[in-house]
Write an enzyme that holds these catalytic residues in place. Structure first.
Site, mmCIF file in Angstrom:
data_model
loop_
_atom_site.group_PDB
_atom_site.id
_atom_site.type_symbol
_atom_site.label_atom_id
_atom_site.label_comp_id
_atom_site.label_asym_id
_atom_site.label_seq_id
_atom_site.Cartn_x
_atom_site.Cartn_y
_atom_site.Cartn_z
ATOM 1 N N CYS A 2 25.909 16.932 -0.351
ATOM 2 C CA CYS A 2 24.434 16.528 -0.789
ATOM 3 C C CYS A 2 23.481 17.514 -0.893
ATOM 4 C CB CYS A 2 23.763 15.589 0.422
ATOM 5 S SG CYS A 2 25.023 14.019 0.864
ATOM 6 N N LEU A 50 25.257 12.617 -2.544
ATOM 7 C CA LEU A 50 26.603 12.233 -3.165
ATOM 8 C C LEU A 50 27.366 11.521 -2.015
ATOM 9 C CD1 LEU A 50 28.600 12.819 -5.486
ATOM 10 C CD2 LEU A 50 29.546 14.876 -4.183
ATOM 11 N N LEU A 256 41.699 22.483 -6.503
ATOM 12 C CA LEU A 256 41.762 23.532 -7.395
ATOM 13 C C LEU A 256 43.064 24.297 -7.253
ATOM 14 C CD1 LEU A 256 38.162 24.876 -7.308
ATOM 15 C CD2 LEU A 256 39.116 23.222 -8.804
ATOM 16 N N GLY A 364 41.248 27.151 -2.320
ATOM 17 C CA GLY A 364 41.815 28.351 -1.167
ATOM 18 C C GLY A 364 40.786 29.352 -0.834
#
EC number: 6.3.5.4
Length: 560
Positions: A2, A50, A256, A364
């Site tokens: 947020c 969010l 990712l 990561g």
């Protein structure tokens, strides 16, 4: 993820000041609230949401009926909130993980509250009954927070510095906007005027300490001693637990995947645990690069091995160069290696936001600093020096890799999760004998790789793939991203400009045309704020004039 923003003791009209809060609207596109504080007409909160957990009752500032004098704005996830709630028998009013802060503070005070939190967070807590304001930030600064404090006691706080950059106040001189220090909390007295006085700034946790919230952890007992098999078993157990606790979300989870060791271990563990938890969707993985980049090819192999729903994002040098201005605006940094590495992450985050419904994104980050993954660690003079460098890098993450990871994902309203920076995992790894953690047999991160050997979690060729910097792996070995950038910049910056660089930019003067070009862009957005980047990230123990691993004489690309 947020965006939080607050003012205490503003001398200016709040309806004008709140335009500053809109600078971080990208951090929370689902809802916005701007709220004055009862009894303090020149104080207010701004919040961009969010919605990840409790979509009905999750708006902030968060307040509960039992504690009407407490106001909370926070950005983060508290992974042990249910365990703490049950242990201390707190009566919840919402399903929000952040509600635990209100109950812990009310019972124990701010310091114990902070060190009991297992998670990532930045918070602004207001206690109107005792006229106190509290700020706090997680150990590694995974969640950002900036502070502006004038001499006469006006306090402004925001998730990103851009939300404070144009705040007006009674002082004529520019006031420092500084990142709030990770692992700390600060206490302010709140005066009837709404102004504040700082009365305490203390550290509640550092990366080398076992976190105090470990007493409430449900991880089974670790093996004792430093026998290699015991250590490897403990590493696997703590890492798996770090990924498992981060599955807490009501929105779709993705990951990712660069095809390097770190993101591959995260993605493989995530896919395994998602199946165990029976998530109602496949895990999406995302790789970015040019068509023949080493990262794209390696990520493809990993995705096929673990069975993820894989997405490849191809980008051209032109697209990367065109993104630079937006990237620097969101980063609030002119560090060269940070900017380079951010372009790919910014573009892949844009793709995730535009083309998929994944919102919570695993990554990561933190592994290289923790496990001595940078190639220059091969040149460490001794294990003690390497261990000290590892801790230094971890303590500076919030200015470099963690900053990059947060801003590039937040720019596209995604929430990042970084299991390698789990408090228990990092504390355990740093407690291991120094000589155990150094590169071995010409391979960096040897202990981490060895811990997952023989499990078929990821392909062996990926498990032992050499370190490739993200900004380098995006493009082919034949022509690196940094080379593409420098060729473009050669026509943008001339020699006479470079001769004046030190006079034009006396603080951290750029020594290359690329550095000059990036600095110009930064100053366009944030004039006079060069102090936000205290120094450039560079390798140690080796003669280096550029942060790219590919420029180092010890760099050896994978032969495949």
């Amino acid at each position: 993820m947020c965006g939080i923003w607050a003012l205490f003791g503003s001398d200016e009209c709040l309806s004008v000041q709140c335009t500053g809060a809109m600078k971080i609207a990208h951090r929370g596109p689902d809802a916005f609230r701007f709220e004055n504080i009862n009894g303090f007409t020149n104080c207010c909160f701004g919040f961009h949401r969010l919605a990840i957990v409790d979509q009905l009752y999750g708006m902030q500032p968060l307040r509960v009926k039992r504690l009407p004098y407490l106001w909370l704005c926070y950005n983060g996830e508290i992974y042990n909130h249910r365990r703490l709630k049950d242990h201390y028998e707190f009566e919840y009013q919402t399903r929000m993980d952040g509600e635990i802060l209100l109950h812990l503070y009310n019972r124990f005070g701010v310091e114990k509250m902070a060190y009991l939190l297992d998670g990532v967070f930045a918070f602004i807590l207001l206690d109107t009954a005792n006229r106190k304001v509290f700020l706090g930030r997680d150990t590694y600064g995974v969640r950002p927070m900036f502070k502006l404090l004038t001499n006469d006691g006006f306090l402004a706080v925001c998730s990103e510095a851009k939300g404070l950059h144009q705040i007006t106040h009674s002082m004529t001189e520019p006031v420092e906007i500084a990142p709030f220090p990770p692992g700390h909390f600060e206490v302010f007295d709140l005066k009837p005027t709404g102004k504040v006085t700082s009365i305490q700034l203390d550290r509640f946790h550092t990366c080398t300490e076992e976190p105090k919230h470990a007493i409430h952890d449900n991880t089974r007992m670790l093996g004792t001693g430093f026998a290699l098999e015991t250590v490897k078993s403990n590493i696997r157990l703590l890492f798996e637990n770090a990924v498992r606790k981060r599955l807490m979300a009501h929105r779709r989870i993705g990951c990712l995947l660069s095809g390097g060791l770190d993101s591959s271990l995260v993605a493989a563990t995530l896919v395994t645990l998602a199946k165990e938890k029976q998530l109602p969707y496949p895990i999406q993985t995302f790789a970015i690069g040019t068509e023949d980049s080493p990262d794209i090819l390696a990520a493809r192999k990993v995705a096929a091995h673990i069975g993820s729903e894989h997405h490849e994002v191809n980008f051209t040098p032109e697209e990367g160069i065109n993104a630079l201005d937006d990237v620097i605006f969101h980063l609030e940094s002119y560090d060269i290696t940070t900017v380079r590495a951010s372009v790919g992450m910014y573009l892949v985050s844009k793709y995730i936001h535009d083309k998929t419904d994944s919102v919570v994104i695993f990554s990561g980050e933190g592994s290289d600093e923790l496990t001595q993954g940078y190639i220059y660690f091969h040149k460490a003079p001794c294990p003690k020096s390497a261990a000290e460098e590892s801790v230094r890098l971890l303590k500076e993450l919030y200015m470099f890799d963690v900053l990059r990871a947060d801003r590039t994902t937040a720019a596209h309203s995604l929430e990042l999760r970084v299991p390698f920076l789990d408090h228990r995992f990092t504390a355990y790894y740093l407690s291991l004998p120094e000589e155990m953690r150094t590169p071995k047999e010409g391979v960096e991160k040897h202990l981490l790789r060895d811990a997952f050997k023989g499990l078929n979690l990821i392909p062996d060729e990926i498990l032992w793939r050499r370190k490739e910097a993200f900004s380098d792996g995006l493009t082919s070995v034949r022509k690196s991203w940094y080379t593409i950038l420098q060729e473009h910049i050669e026509s943008e910056v001339n020699d006479s400009q470079m001769e004046k660089a030190a006079k034009l930019f006396p603080y951290n003067p750029p020594t290359t045309k690329e550095g000059f070009f990036i600095r110009q862009m930064f100053e366009k957005h944030y004039p006079g704020r060069s102090g936000w980047t205290p120094h450039y990230w560079m390798p140690r123990w080796i003669k280096a004039c550029d942060p790219s691993a590919r420029t180092l004489p010890i760099y050896k690309p994978d032969q495949d």
